[in-house]
Design a protein around this motif. Structure first.
Motif, PDB file in Angstrom:
ATOM      1  N   THR A  10       0.812  -1.213   0.000  1.00 44.58           N
ATOM      2  CA  THR A  10       0.000   0.000   0.000  1.00 44.58           C
ATOM      3  C   THR A  10       0.847   1.265   0.000  1.00 44.58           C
ATOM      4  O   THR A  10       0.419   2.288  -0.529  1.00 44.58           O
ATOM      5  N   ASP A  11       2.049   1.218   0.577  1.00 49.86           N
ATOM      6  CA  ASP A  11       2.885   2.422   0.603  1.00 49.86           C
ATOM      7  C   ASP A  11       3.484   2.743  -0.764  1.00 49.86           C
ATOM      8  O   ASP A  11       3.828   3.878  -1.049  1.00 49.86           O
ATOM      9  N   GLY A  12       3.625   1.762  -1.641  1.00 49.30           N
ATOM     10  CA  GLY A  12       4.100   1.972  -3.003  1.00 49.30           C
ATOM     11  C   GLY A  12       5.590   2.223  -3.124  1.00 49.30           C
ATOM     12  O   GLY A  12       6.060   2.644  -4.168  1.00 49.30           O
ATOM     13  N   ARG A  13       6.366   1.968  -2.102  1.00 48.06           N
ATOM     14  CA  ARG A  13       7.804   2.230  -2.169  1.00 48.06           C
ATOM     15  C   ARG A  13       8.622   1.025  -2.600  1.00 48.06           C
ATOM     16  O   ARG A  13       9.754   1.177  -2.990  1.00 48.06           O
ATOM     17  N   ARG A  14       8.072  -0.154  -2.501  1.00 47.33           N
ATOM     18  CA  ARG A  14       8.805  -1.368  -2.855  1.00 47.33           C
ATOM     19  C   ARG A  14       8.311  -1.890  -4.193  1.00 47.33           C
ATOM     20  O   ARG A  14       7.175  -1.660  -4.582  1.00 47.33           O
ATOM     21  N   PRO A  15       9.158  -2.626  -4.891  1.00 48.47           N
ATOM     22  CA  PRO A  15       8.712  -3.187  -6.177  1.00 48.47           C
ATOM     23  C   PRO A  15       7.632  -4.246  -5.955  1.00 48.47           C
ATOM     24  O   PRO A  15       7.490  -4.801  -4.867  1.00 48.47           O
ATOM     25  N   PRO A  16       6.855  -4.534  -6.998  1.00 50.13           N
ATOM     26  CA  PRO A  16       5.788  -5.533  -6.851  1.00 50.13           C
ATOM     27  C   PRO A  16       6.358  -6.929  -6.641  1.00 50.13           C
ATOM     28  O   PRO A  16       7.484  -7.236  -7.037  1.00 50.13           O
ATOM     29  N   ILE A  17       5.561  -7.763  -6.019  1.00 51.04           N
ATOM     30  CA  ILE A  17       5.915  -9.168  -5.842  1.00 51.04           C
ATOM     31  C   ILE A  17       5.170  -9.941  -6.916  1.00 51.04           C
ATOM     32  O   ILE A  17       3.961  -9.788  -7.085  1.00 51.04           O
ATOM     33  N   LEU A  18       5.901 -10.761  -7.663  1.00 49.09           N
ATOM     34  CA  LEU A  18       5.304 -11.568  -8.724  1.00 49.09           C
ATOM     35  C   LEU A  18       5.209 -13.015  -8.263  1.00 49.09           C
ATOM     36  O   LEU A  18       6.184 -13.582  -7.770  1.00 49.09           O
ATOM     37  N   VAL A  19       4.028 -13.606  -8.432  1.00 47.76           N
ATOM     38  CA  VAL A  19       3.795 -15.002  -8.049  1.00 47.76           C
ATOM     39  C   VAL A  19       3.500 -15.798  -9.314  1.00 47.76           C
ATOM     40  O   VAL A  19       2.538 -15.504 -10.026  1.00 47.76           O
ATOM     41  N   ALA A  20       4.343 -16.774  -9.604  1.00 51.96           N
ATOM     42  CA  ALA A  20       4.153 -17.618 -10.787  1.00 51.96           C
ATOM     43  C   ALA A  20       3.027 -18.618 -10.538  1.00 51.96           C
ATOM     44  O   ALA A  20       3.011 -19.304  -9.517  1.00 51.96           O
ATOM     45  N   GLU A  21       2.092 -18.682 -11.462  1.00 52.38           N
ATOM     46  CA  GLU A  21       0.946 -19.594 -11.358  1.00 52.38           C
ATOM     47  C   GLU A  21       1.321 -20.930 -11.989  1.00 52.38           C
ATOM     48  O   GLU A  21       0.951 -21.226 -13.120  1.00 52.38           O
ATOM     49  N   ARG A  22       2.074 -21.733 -11.248  1.00 49.10           N
ATOM     50  CA  ARG A  22       2.508 -23.040 -11.743  1.00 49.10           C
ATOM     51  C   ARG A  22       2.844 -23.946 -10.563  1.00 49.10           C
ATOM     52  O   ARG A  22       2.824 -23.514  -9.416  1.00 49.10           O
ATOM     53  N   LEU A  23       3.176 -25.172 -10.873  1.00 52.58           N
ATOM     54  CA  LEU A  23       3.592 -26.130  -9.857  1.00 52.58           C
ATOM     55  C   LEU A  23       4.890 -25.663  -9.215  1.00 52.58           C
ATOM     56  O   LEU A  23       5.826 -25.267  -9.905  1.00 52.58           O
ATOM     57  N   SER A  24       4.950 -25.701  -7.909  1.00 53.36           N
ATOM     58  CA  SER A  24       6.177 -25.344  -7.193  1.00 53.36           C
ATOM     59  C   SER A  24       6.957 -26.622  -6.886  1.00 53.36           C
ATOM     60  O   SER A  24       6.529 -27.449  -6.078  1.00 53.36           O
ATOM     61  N   LEU A  33       7.680 -27.470   4.496  1.00 52.53           N
ATOM     62  CA  LEU A  33       8.944 -26.760   4.693  1.00 52.53           C
ATOM     63  C   LEU A  33       9.269 -25.890   3.473  1.00 52.53           C
ATOM     64  O   LEU A  33       9.837 -24.805   3.606  1.00 52.53           O
ATOM     65  N   GLY A  34       8.875 -26.325   2.284  1.00 52.39           N
ATOM     66  CA  GLY A  34       9.057 -25.517   1.081  1.00 52.39           C
ATOM     67  C   GLY A  34       8.236 -24.243   1.129  1.00 52.39           C
ATOM     68  O   GLY A  34       8.670 -23.194   0.648  1.00 52.39           O
ATOM     69  N   LEU A  35       7.037 -24.314   1.703  1.00 54.93           N
ATOM     70  CA  LEU A  35       6.232 -23.104   1.879  1.00 54.93           C
ATOM     71  C   LEU A  35       6.917 -22.122   2.819  1.00 54.93           C
ATOM     72  O   LEU A  35       6.943 -20.913   2.568  1.00 54.93           O
ATOM     73  N   VAL A  36       7.486 -22.637   3.893  1.00 52.53           N
ATOM     74  CA  VAL A  36       8.187 -21.774   4.848  1.00 52.53           C
ATOM     75  C   VAL A  36       9.407 -21.141   4.187  1.00 52.53           C
ATOM     76  O   VAL A  36       9.659 -19.941   4.345  1.00 52.53           O
ATOM     77  N   ILE A  37      10.152 -21.907   3.392  1.00 53.45           N
ATOM     78  CA  ILE A  37      11.353 -21.389   2.724  1.00 53.45           C
ATOM     79  C   ILE A  37      10.993 -20.300   1.722  1.00 53.45           C
ATOM     80  O   ILE A  37      11.715 -19.312   1.598  1.00 53.45           O
ATOM     81  N   GLN A  38       9.877 -20.422   1.022  1.00 48.87           N
ATOM     82  CA  GLN A  38       9.514 -19.420   0.028  1.00 48.87           C
ATOM     83  C   GLN A  38       8.865 -18.185   0.651  1.00 48.87           C
ATOM     84  O   GLN A  38       8.544 -17.241  -0.045  1.00 48.87           O
ATOM     85  N   CYS A  79      -1.014 -26.341  -5.260  1.00 50.19           N
ATOM     86  CA  CYS A  79      -1.723 -25.167  -4.727  1.00 50.19           C
ATOM     87  C   CYS A  79      -0.778 -24.113  -4.147  1.00 50.19           C
ATOM     88  O   CYS A  79      -1.231 -23.162  -3.510  1.00 50.19           O
ATOM     89  N   ALA A  80       0.515 -24.242  -4.362  1.00 49.87           N
ATOM     90  CA  ALA A  80       1.484 -23.336  -3.746  1.00 49.87           C
ATOM     91  C   ALA A  80       1.271 -21.887  -4.156  1.00 49.87           C
ATOM     92  O   ALA A  80       1.409 -20.974  -3.329  1.00 49.87           O
TER      93      ALA A  80
END
Length: 130
Positions: A10-24, A33-38, A79-80
């Motif tokens: 909301t502050d707009g100071r950081r670059p956007p985060i991109l989430v790939a819609e695919r199998l992780s 543990l992979g969810l925690v690492i990401q 579903c990652a």
């Protein structure tokens, strides 16, 4: 080509985060543990607790554990992206446009090309903070 969803603070100071819609693959191999690492701490720890309960119940019923364990990892891996988006929404980020690109860098370039005001706003805040 991969579909990427963009998420903005909301502050707009950081670059956007991109989430790939695919199998992780990381989540497929490591599970919760992979969810925690990401970076999905809440969802990863909830999935870890659920997996311990599920595997404990399966072992108590004297059923074979590996099929349930593999199925859980497959479900989490598929579903990652949705889990990561849920976590970003919990952290207060807002959803932006969806971009289709061959890679993360190309997706960011297409996002900035489609919305030039993002590049200008980011550049002005970077110059103001320097």
């Amino acid at each position: 080509m991969t579909t990427y969803s963009s998420w903005f603070r909301t502050d707009g100071r950081r670059p956007p985060i991109l989430v790939a819609e695919r199998l992780s693959w990381r989540v497929l191999l490591l599970g919760w543990l992979g969810l925690v690492i990401q970076g999905s701490w809440i969802a990863g720890l909830l999935a870890g607790a659920a997996s311990l309960i599920l595997l404990g119940a399966v072992a108590a019923l004297h059923l074979p554990v590996p099929p349930f364990w593999i199925g859980l990892h497959l479900l989490l891996g598929l579903c990652a992206a949705d889990i990561r988006e849920w976590e970003l929404r919990l952290n207060g980020l807002a959803a932006g446009p969806v971009v289709v690109a061959p890679g993360r860098e190309a997706a960011l370039l297409r996002l900035l090309e489609r919305n030039p005001t993002l590049a200008r706003t980011r550049g002005e805040t970077a110059e103001a903070s320097a």
